[in-house]
Write a protein that holds these residues in place. Structure first.
Motif: not given
Length: 253
Positions: A202-207
């Protein structure tokens, strides 16, 4: 036997990023998905009639919230919705498919950020832990696949020193994972084959990926652990902020 787990972060949003096409082409026997955020009756039939799969859903009572499902190429002997706890079963957080040789569950642990959400999450983990403990008394093998929303050890997230008081890496969350993989007796199947750090799911789309965590697991009973032959994080296509985790077992359903 190949089992995949994926937190969809909304099944409708995931479908717009190619979820159904990905699922149809996926070389897997059972696919456990979480965080649907839509009820079965609200979805077009294409979500229930994916070629090659039987589909089973467990909706949350509230609209746009939680929900789990299992897509299986073989027809299960039985499907169990819920863990027998009304509070949590109303949130659609657990569905299990029973096959000849194994039972496979799709589990959706609550996402948390605020203090109230963390208390809610920890309360569910307590109930889930008791349920997992009960299953160890049964003469069956289990795969509890899902989005546990906890990075167990420091190798499971980036910059772990600065996250020790944040949800997902709290001492009490990690202690719960210690219980599951210790006295309760389940095995983290992914770590049997891959001991590398920063294997984030998991990691945010923008990171950047370096800011992510490993939050998605397949916890298995010890006898099944002996049959793990390959583990893989499915990095493409990016359907959700979560990635799919595929594990191959040298056994039949």
């Amino acid at each position: 036997m190949k089992v995949v787990t994926l937190n969809l972060n909304g099944i409708v949003n995931a479908s717009q990023r190619g979820f159904l096409e990905w699922l149809e082409k996926l070389d897997a026997d059972v696919v456990c998905v979480q965080e649907l955020r839509a009820k079965e009756y609200q979805l077009p039939e294409t979500f229930m009639e994916v070629p090659g799969y039987n589909a089973f859903f467990f909706d949350a009572e509230a609209d746009g919230y939680s929900g789990t499902a299992i897509y299986s190429r073989a027809m299960p002997k039985a499907v169990i919705r819920g863990i027998g706890s009304p509070q949590w079963d109303l949130e659609g957080r657990f569905i299990q498919a029973d096959f000849d040789n194994v039972s496979i569950a799709s589990i959706n642990v609550p996402f948390a950020r605020t203090e109230e959400e963390i208390e809610h999450k920890l309360a569910f983990l307590d109930v889930l832990g008791l349920h997992m403990k009960k299953t160890r008394r049964k003469r069956r093998e289990f795969i509890f696949a899902g989005s546990y929303q906890v990075a167990h050890r420091s190798i499971d997230l980036g910059n772990w020193e600065s996250h020790q008081r944040e949800a997902g890496f709290l001492p009490e969350e990690r202690a719960w994972m210690d219980q599951v993989t210790g006295p309760i007796g389940f095995v983290d199947a992914f770590r049997l084959m891959n001991r590398q750090d920063r294997q984030h799911t998991w990691w945010p789309f923008d990171e950047a990926q370096a800011n992510g965590m490993r939050l998605d697991y397949q916890m298995v009973t010890p006898n099944i652990a002996d049959y793990v032959v390959e583990v893989k994080i499915l990095r493409e296509p990016r359907i959700s902020p979560h990635l799919g985790v595929m594990i191959e077992y040298d056994m039949e359903l």
